[in-house]
Design an enzyme around this catalytic site. Structure first.
Site, PDB file in Angstrom:
ATOM      1  N   SER A 210      54.016  56.476  65.109  1.00 48.75           N
ATOM      2  CA  SER A 210      53.688  55.430  65.834  1.00 48.75           C
ATOM      3  C   SER A 210      54.222  55.604  67.258  1.00 48.75           C
ATOM      4  O   SER A 210      55.092  56.440  67.575  1.00 48.75           O
ATOM      5  CB  SER A 210      53.988  54.136  65.222  1.00 48.75           C
ATOM      6  OG  SER A 210      55.489  53.963  64.912  1.00 48.75           O
ATOM      7  N   LYS A 211      53.882  54.386  68.000  1.00 53.57           N
ATOM      8  CA  LYS A 211      54.351  54.288  69.662  1.00 53.57           C
ATOM      9  C   LYS A 211      56.086  54.419  69.558  1.00 53.57           C
ATOM     10  O   LYS A 211      56.592  55.012  70.345  1.00 53.57           O
ATOM     11  CB  LYS A 211      53.953  52.992  69.990  1.00 53.57           C
ATOM     12  CG  LYS A 211      53.986  52.872  71.477  1.00 53.57           C
ATOM     13  CD  LYS A 211      52.697  52.458  72.012  1.00 53.57           C
ATOM     14  CE  LYS A 211      52.964  52.620  73.639  1.00 53.57           C
ATOM     15  NZ  LYS A 211      52.524  53.952  74.422  1.00 53.57           N
TER      16      LYS A 211
END
Ligand code: GLU
Length: 395
Positions: A210-211
């Site tokens: 994820s980010k």
């Protein structure tokens, strides 16, 4: 045998991330290998979360990566088609209008549900093998909020059917959607496609990427100087390997070597360092003019690429080199500026630092920059001469 048809079906609810690009790539490679039709289908039935800027980002990302499609469709243009199917399902009793007791704000008092036959189904997945599932636990799944508002599963299945999709190649996060989608297929009389669910991309700590693990959107990699061919090459190796030592592939080579059936089941760990290495290998293979162009782009915002230079005469000498000597070296380089070999042999005689540091500094006024030969190539001989001359005058 009739032609195979595959699709990439992104929802424009966020920017295209590398997992999405890998799915698009695997479909693309499959399409090229089988002379299949490749459809891009924008799945924008979720009206609240779908945004035009995300759709633009998807298209821009595919274009940059060189992933091309034979057709493009948008689900919001096809609502009448879905309504026709919903009406038919209501008529033949495979679906029904269900009265609901709203539990929270905004919930409907009426939705359309599929009548679940409550049975065991099994499907073959090219990656996972045979997957079995008892649909009883799903209950009567909601397929639409109204005639005009199909939910994702329904629109997805109707389109796969209408578009004649033969192979559904998608991320493993959709594996759990497959049983309910198969029930819908059976209700509308659609033929089952062949499924291939490709493993998730994991962060080094094996959590879902994820980010917070750094960049995940494709355009961020573009902006960071990753070449599209390098990103595709690296993504192909996430979940697949050719069974040989080869790691660097052009797209053409991937088309030859890639094999959907050799995709691994386990999650694939994303390794930024490996991506950087693959990128460097691709840069090395570019023609010199393209390498210079890339470099020019990567430094175009450096102050020395535009503004008047400020030189600090305390910084121009290499270590303890006396300034008269620095001046002599600059004058020499100025006289042979077009000849890299001559400059190099002069620098080897006089000491590389003694000669090359002041040249580099005269060209940029910066502590860090590419080497002087690259700078001369980028700035051009005239501009380079001007800058060196200016330094000589100031010493
Ligand atoms: N629209 C879904 C998504 O964005 C894809 C569904 C599919 O590939 O079947 O993940």
């Amino acid at each position: 045998m009739s032609k195979s048809v595959v699709r990439m079906a992104p929802s424009p609810t966020g920017n295209l991330h590398i997992g999405g690009l890998r799915t698009a790539l695997f479909n693309y490679l499959f399409a090229k290998q089988h002379d299949a039709k490749y459809i891009l289908r924008i799945e924008d039935t979720d009206r609240e979360r779908s945004k035009p800027e995300f759709e633009r980002n998807l298209l821009e990302s595919f274009e940059w990566a060189g992933i091309t499609f034979d057709e493009t469709h948008r689900q919001s243009d096809r609502l009448e088609l879905y309504a026709k199917y919903i009406r038919k399902m209501l008529d033949d009793g495979s679906a029904y209008v269900s009265k609901e007791v709203p539990q929270e704000e905004g919930q409907r008092e009426e939705v359309i549900r599929l009548k679940n036959p409550n049975k065991k189904i099994a499907f073959d997945d090219l990656v996972r093998g045979t997957v079995e599932f008892d649909t009883t636990e799903l209950g009567d799944v909601v397929i639409a909020k109204s005639l005009e508002e199909p939910v994702f599963h329904l629109a997805n299945v109707i389109d796969d059917h209408e578009m004649g999709i033969t192979h559904v190649i998608r991320g493993e996060e959709h594996l759990s959607n497959t049983p309910r989608q198969i029930l819908i297929m059976e209700a509308i009389g659609a033929k089952r496609p062949i499924f291939a669910h490709i493993p998730l991309i994991l962060a080094p700590d094996r959590s879902k990427l994820s980010k917070r693990h750094g960049a995940v959107s494709v355009i961020e990699y573009k902006n960071r100087g990753i070449l599209p061919q390098a990103l595709l090459n690296y993504l192909a190796l996430l979940g697949w390997n050719p069974g040989t030592e080869q790691e660097i592939f052009t797209l053409e080579e991937l088309i030859k070597a890639f094999d959907l059936k050799k995709i691994q089941k386990g999650g694939a760990i994303f390794d930024e360092k490996k991506l950087e290495w693959v990128n460097k290998e691709h840069i090395k293979r570019l023609p010199p003019e393209e390498q210079i162009n890339l470099l020019r782009k990567s430094i175009e915002n450096e102050p020395y690429m535009k503004s008047e230079l400020h030189l600090d005469m305390n910084r121009i000498n290499w270590k303890e080199t006396p300034k008269e000597e620095t001046k002599k070296h600059l004058e020499k380089v100025l006289s042979i500026i077009g000849n890299k070999d001559e400059i190099m042999s002069y620098a080897e005689r006089e000491g590389k630092g003694n000669v090359l540091w002041p040249v580099r500094y005269a060209l940029t006024g910066a502590e860090k920059s590419p080497d002087p030969f690259t700078l001369i190539a980028i700035l051009g001989t005239e501009e380079s001469k001007k800058r060196i001359l200016k330094a000589i005058e100031q010493i």
